[in-house]
Design a protein around this motif. Structure first.
Motif: not given
Length: 226
Positions: A100-123
């Motif tokens: 889970i974490f490694a594929p997400v980190a790889a996606g972020l490094s390719l420029g995918i927006s963080p908000y594509e991976f789930g819902e925004k939280i405030t805490s």
């Protein structure tokens, strides 16, 4: 982590995994700060990063020694990692770092927006972290944060927070006169601004930890002198 990430280019992606709760209901998160992105479990591992960014606004947690959920300050944002289309399958319940974490980190490094991976939280969950403070006499009181393999004592007192002029550093009843610039400048115990930007206590040709008999969390006091 809080010290190391500053040396990376802005918008670098940092994956941090210390995850005894892997496979449980604990969330995976992306933390977005003004300079970096972090991928980690929501279990307090990012406490120093979050608390440091809120340093000038006072502690995030008051009168607590346990993990608590806190609301962000100063432009910090976070997203839960809940979108399974980015994960590696099959997902092992004991190896979210790989699946889970490694594929997400790889996606972020390719420029995918963080908000594509789930819902925004405030805490997020955060541990209270020690911070230096002034006592009634005006002395700066800090704590030992880390002891390296040389026995050097790294404190939570920033080099930039040291008072101007002459000072005495007190630790475990021992007094150190002034601040040294480098290790060979002192004869025995010395206080020195370390490479991480924090005050350190070292022992020439020995272990300051063994010599003083101190532990992580013990106090270190900076006393201004005339």
């Amino acid at each position: 982590l809080n010290v190391a990430y500053r040396y990376f280019p802005k918008q670098s992606v940092h994956m941090a995994i210390v995850d005894p709760g892997v496979g449980s209901e604990r969330q995976g998160v992306i933390l977005k700060t003004p300079s970096s992105l972090f991928v980690a479990p929501d279990n307090g591992i990012l406490s120093y990063v979050i608390n440091e960014l809120s340093y000038t606004e006072g502690p995030l947690i008051h009168h607590s020694k346990s993990l608590e959920r806190v609301t962000f300050k100063r432009g910090i944002e976070a997203v839960t990692i809940t979108e399974p289309r980015f994960w590696r399958y099959p997902v092992s319940p004991t190896f979210h770092g790989r699946d889970i974490f490694a594929p997400v980190a790889a996606g972020l490094s390719l420029g995918i927006s963080p908000y594509e991976f789930g819902e925004k939280i405030t805490s997020l969950y955060v541990f209270p972290t020690p911070r230096p403070s002034f006592d009634a006499q005006g002395n700066l009181v800090g704590h030992i944060l880390y002891i390296d393999h040389f026995g050097n004592l790294i404190t939570d007192i920033k080099s930039t927070d040291l008072p101007e002029g002459n000072v005495i550093i007190e630790a475990a009843g021992q007094h150190i006169q002034g601040i040294s610039r480098y290790y060979e400048e002192g004869q025995r115990l010395i206080a020195i601004p370390g490479s991480s930007g924090y005050l350190e206590i070292s022992l020439r040709d020995g272990s300051a930890c063994d010599f003083l008999g101190v532990e992580i969390g013990d106090e270190v006091e900076v006393i201004p002198t005339i």
